[in-house]
Design a protein around this motif. Sequence first.
Motif, PDB file in Angstrom:
ATOM      1  N   MET A 189       0.688  -1.349  -0.063  1.00 17.80           N
ATOM      2  CA  MET A 189      -0.201  -0.030  -0.028  1.00 17.80           C
ATOM      3  C   MET A 189       0.981   1.222   0.059  1.00 17.80           C
ATOM      4  SD  MET A 189      -2.895   1.105  -0.011  1.00 17.80           S
ATOM      5  CE  MET A 189      -4.184  -0.063   0.258  1.00 17.80           C
ATOM      6  N   THR A 190       2.064   1.218   0.526  1.00 19.50           N
ATOM      7  CA  THR A 190       2.787   2.382   0.761  1.00 19.50           C
ATOM      8  C   THR A 190       3.216   2.712  -0.784  1.00 19.50           C
ATOM      9  OG1 THR A 190       3.860   1.334   2.869  1.00 19.50           O
ATOM     10  CG2 THR A 190       5.259   3.034   1.599  1.00 19.50           C
ATOM     11  N   GLU A 191       3.629   1.741  -1.463  1.00 22.96           N
ATOM     12  CA  GLU A 191       4.089   2.142  -2.885  1.00 22.96           C
ATOM     13  C   GLU A 191       3.100   2.465  -3.636  1.00 22.96           C
ATOM     14  OE1 GLU A 191       6.702   0.360  -5.309  1.00 22.96           O
ATOM     15  OE2 GLU A 191       7.709   0.770  -3.165  1.00 22.96           O
TER      16      GLU A 191
ATOM     17  N   THR B  24       4.772  10.738   3.906  1.00 19.03           N
ATOM     18  CA  THR B  24       5.495  10.610   5.298  1.00 19.03           C
ATOM     19  C   THR B  24       4.724  10.097   6.337  1.00 19.03           C
ATOM     20  OG1 THR B  24       4.198  12.905   5.817  1.00 19.03           O
ATOM     21  CG2 THR B  24       6.630  13.028   5.118  1.00 19.03           C
ATOM     22  N   VAL B  25       5.349   9.532   7.072  1.00 10.34           N
ATOM     23  CA  VAL B  25       4.711   8.691   8.443  1.00 10.34           C
ATOM     24  C   VAL B  25       4.791   9.248   9.576  1.00 10.34           C
ATOM     25  CG1 VAL B  25       5.030   6.597   9.560  1.00 10.34           C
ATOM     26  CG2 VAL B  25       5.243   6.627   7.117  1.00 10.34           C
ATOM     27  N   GLU B  26       3.739   9.601  10.293  1.00  6.77           N
ATOM     28  CA  GLU B  26       3.732  10.089  11.499  1.00  6.77           C
ATOM     29  C   GLU B  26       3.145   8.764  12.342  1.00  6.77           C
ATOM     30  OE1 GLU B  26       1.541  13.198  14.337  1.00  6.77           O
ATOM     31  OE2 GLU B  26       0.765  13.056  12.451  1.00  6.77           O
TER      32      GLU B  26
ATOM     33  N   VAL C 251      -0.342   7.697  10.770  1.00 12.77           N
ATOM     34  CA  VAL C 251      -0.675   8.312   9.843  1.00 12.77           C
ATOM     35  C   VAL C 251      -0.007   8.593   8.772  1.00 12.77           C
ATOM     36  CG1 VAL C 251      -1.967  10.444   9.319  1.00 12.77           C
ATOM     37  CG2 VAL C 251      -2.608   9.634  11.294  1.00 12.77           C
ATOM     38  N   LEU C 252      -0.378   8.237   7.590  1.00 10.73           N
ATOM     39  CA  LEU C 252       0.623   8.389   6.304  1.00 10.73           C
ATOM     40  C   LEU C 252      -0.103   9.712   5.681  1.00 10.73           C
ATOM     41  CD1 LEU C 252       1.109   5.531   6.849  1.00 10.73           C
ATOM     42  CD2 LEU C 252       1.758   5.025   4.405  1.00 10.73           C
ATOM     43  N   SER C 253       0.616  10.616   5.421  1.00  8.07           N
ATOM     44  CA  SER C 253       0.264  11.746   4.608  1.00  8.07           C
ATOM     45  C   SER C 253       0.850  11.721   3.079  1.00  8.07           C
ATOM     46  CB  SER C 253       0.586  13.121   5.377  1.00  8.07           C
ATOM     47  OG  SER C 253      -0.229  12.865   6.647  1.00  8.07           O
TER      48      SER C 253
ATOM     49  N   TRP D 198      -3.801  10.784   4.492  1.00  9.28           N
ATOM     50  CA  TRP D 198      -4.502   9.930   3.827  1.00  9.28           C
ATOM     51  C   TRP D 198      -4.972   8.609   4.228  1.00  9.28           C
ATOM     52  CZ3 TRP D 198      -0.809   9.836  -1.320  1.00  9.28           C
ATOM     53  CH2 TRP D 198      -1.470  11.039  -2.183  1.00  9.28           C
ATOM     54  N   LEU D 199      -4.094   8.185   5.161  1.00  7.85           N
ATOM     55  CA  LEU D 199      -4.263   6.540   5.596  1.00  7.85           C
ATOM     56  C   LEU D 199      -3.938   6.709   7.124  1.00  7.85           C
ATOM     57  CD1 LEU D 199      -4.614   3.958   4.172  1.00  7.85           C
ATOM     58  CD2 LEU D 199      -2.493   3.569   4.676  1.00  7.85           C
ATOM     59  N   CYS D 200      -4.881   5.900   7.890  1.00  6.28           N
ATOM     60  CA  CYS D 200      -4.515   5.804   9.367  1.00  6.28           C
ATOM     61  C   CYS D 200      -4.555   4.376   9.375  1.00  6.28           C
ATOM     62  CB  CYS D 200      -5.721   6.230  10.186  1.00  6.28           C
ATOM     63  SG  CYS D 200      -5.742   5.965  11.940  1.00  6.28           S
TER      64      CYS D 200
ATOM     65  N   VAL E 169       9.885   5.293   8.746  1.00  2.00           N
ATOM     66  CA  VAL E 169       9.944   4.559   7.856  1.00  2.00           C
ATOM     67  C   VAL E 169       8.656   3.560   7.489  1.00  2.00           C
ATOM     68  CG1 VAL E 169      11.249   2.384   6.595  1.00  2.00           C
ATOM     69  CG2 VAL E 169      12.517   4.160   7.843  1.00  2.00           C
ATOM     70  N   PRO E 170       7.988   3.639   6.529  1.00  2.00           N
ATOM     71  CA  PRO E 170       6.883   3.065   6.334  1.00  2.00           C
ATOM     72  C   PRO E 170       6.824   1.454   6.217  1.00  2.00           C
ATOM     73  CG  PRO E 170       7.009   4.469   4.631  1.00  2.00           C
ATOM     74  CD  PRO E 170       8.464   4.505   5.151  1.00  2.00           C
ATOM     75  N   LEU E 171       6.013   0.857   7.043  1.00  2.00           N
ATOM     76  CA  LEU E 171       6.165  -0.596   7.418  1.00  2.00           C
ATOM     77  C   LEU E 171       6.094  -1.358   5.942  1.00  2.00           C
ATOM     78  CD1 LEU E 171       5.877  -2.818   9.427  1.00  2.00           C
ATOM     79  CD2 LEU E 171       3.155  -2.763   8.560  1.00  2.00           C
ATOM     80  N   GLY E 172       5.330  -0.775   4.980  1.00  2.00           N
ATOM     81  CA  GLY E 172       5.266  -1.697   3.597  1.00  2.00           C
ATOM     82  C   GLY E 172       6.715  -1.475   3.077  1.00  2.00           C
ATOM     83  N   GLN E 173       7.305  -0.346   3.092  1.00  2.00           N
ATOM     84  CA  GLN E 173       8.673  -0.328   2.405  1.00  2.00           C
ATOM     85  C   GLN E 173       9.535  -1.253   3.151  1.00  2.00           C
ATOM     86  OE1 GLN E 173       9.853   3.919   2.149  1.00  2.00           O
ATOM     87  NE2 GLN E 173      11.870   3.397   2.577  1.00  2.00           N
TER      88      GLN E 173
ATOM     89  N   LEU F 113      -0.652  -8.080  11.529  1.00  2.00           N
ATOM     90  CA  LEU F 113      -1.965  -7.785  11.217  1.00  2.00           C
ATOM     91  C   LEU F 113      -2.236  -6.459  10.937  1.00  2.00           C
ATOM     92  CD1 LEU F 113      -4.943  -9.252  10.522  1.00  2.00           C
ATOM     93  CD2 LEU F 113      -5.654  -8.835  12.977  1.00  2.00           C
ATOM     94  N   VAL F 114      -2.574  -6.054   9.892  1.00  2.00           N
ATOM     95  CA  VAL F 114      -2.433  -4.642   9.226  1.00  2.00           C
ATOM     96  C   VAL F 114      -4.262  -4.107   9.108  1.00  2.00           C
ATOM     97  CG1 VAL F 114      -1.888  -3.170   7.351  1.00  2.00           C
ATOM     98  CG2 VAL F 114      -0.059  -4.769   8.359  1.00  2.00           C
ATOM     99  N   SER F 115      -4.427  -3.006   9.895  1.00  2.00           N
ATOM    100  CA  SER F 115      -5.896  -2.289   9.649  1.00  2.00           C
ATOM    101  C   SER F 115      -5.415  -1.162   9.099  1.00  2.00           C
ATOM    102  CB  SER F 115      -6.560  -2.282  10.727  1.00  2.00           C
ATOM    103  OG  SER F 115      -6.741  -3.415  11.484  1.00  2.00           O
TER     104      SER F 115
HETATM  105  C1  VNL Z   1       2.338   1.677   7.933  1.00  2.00           C
HETATM  106  C2  VNL Z   1       2.717   2.025   6.596  1.00  2.00           C
HETATM  107  C3  VNL Z   1       1.469   0.918   8.160  1.00  2.00           C
HETATM  108  C4  VNL Z   1       1.789   1.802   5.465  1.00  2.00           C
HETATM  109  C5  VNL Z   1       0.405   0.618   6.786  1.00  2.00           C
HETATM  110  O1  VNL Z   1      -0.803  -0.113   6.902  1.00  2.00           O
HETATM  111  C6  VNL Z   1       0.705   0.972   5.652  1.00  2.00           C
HETATM  112  C7  VNL Z   1       3.544   1.859   8.915  1.00  2.00           C
HETATM  113  C8  VNL Z   1      -0.541  -0.869   8.251  1.00  2.00           C
HETATM  114  O2  VNL Z   1       4.539   2.433   8.565  1.00  2.00           O
HETATM  115  O3  VNL Z   1       3.082   1.264  10.129  1.00  2.00           O
HETATM  116  O4  VNL Z   1      -0.024   0.636   4.701  1.00  2.00           O
END
Ligand code: VNL
Length: 178
Positions: A40-42, A52-54, A85-87, A93-95, A118-122, A162-164
């Motif tokens: 999803m990060t990509e 950016t990731v907060e 939160v990803l912006s 954009w995404l919580c 660093v984004p988890l997806g990365q 587990l990712v929400s």
């Molecule tokens: C993160 C990044 C999490 C992108 C995500 O889903 C995501 C993170 C949980 O950095 O935690 O889509």
Amino acid sequence: MSDFKRLHVKALVEANWEAPDWQPLEKTKEGEWLLERHSMTERLKACCRTLTVEVLGLHDVEKGVLSDSERDLLGDQACLVREVVLSGDDVPWLCARTLVPMSTLTEQEQDIAELGAVPLGQRVFNQANARRDAIEVAHLMFDGQVLLARRSRLWVNDKPMLVSELFLPHAPIYQEEG
Ligand code: VNL
């Protein structure tokens, strides 16, 4: 944490997750996002200049705190909870809330507890054997607006998390083109 963010995290925890209706959903724009099996990060990065990731929260929970469905998906495990939160270009954009069982945070995966911005997806999709399954979706009401969310299980070196993810009102999933 601001009330705004706390409410979105709370909504993710309380969401009523359901199996997606794959065939019709796959053909829609929303479906392309919700059913994404890769990063999803990509996908978000492709829609902005700077993602950016907060980090909103990072804490441990006892196994007794897990819901029945979380226990089914992860096993009966104490977990690390990461809330972010990803912006995209400074627009939220995404919580996202991730449960990482302690048994996943071993060997090569210990660094997942220390990702910071660093984004988890990365991190996860850097690894050739990363995969996603158990995708579920939810519709959440916010200020009279329906927001889309999904939950899925990510595997790294055969260890689960587990990712929400809740798509906030300005997320690209709701935009017409792109
Ligand atoms: C993160 C990044 C999490 C992108 C995500 O889903 C995501 C993170 C949980 O950095 O935690 O889509």
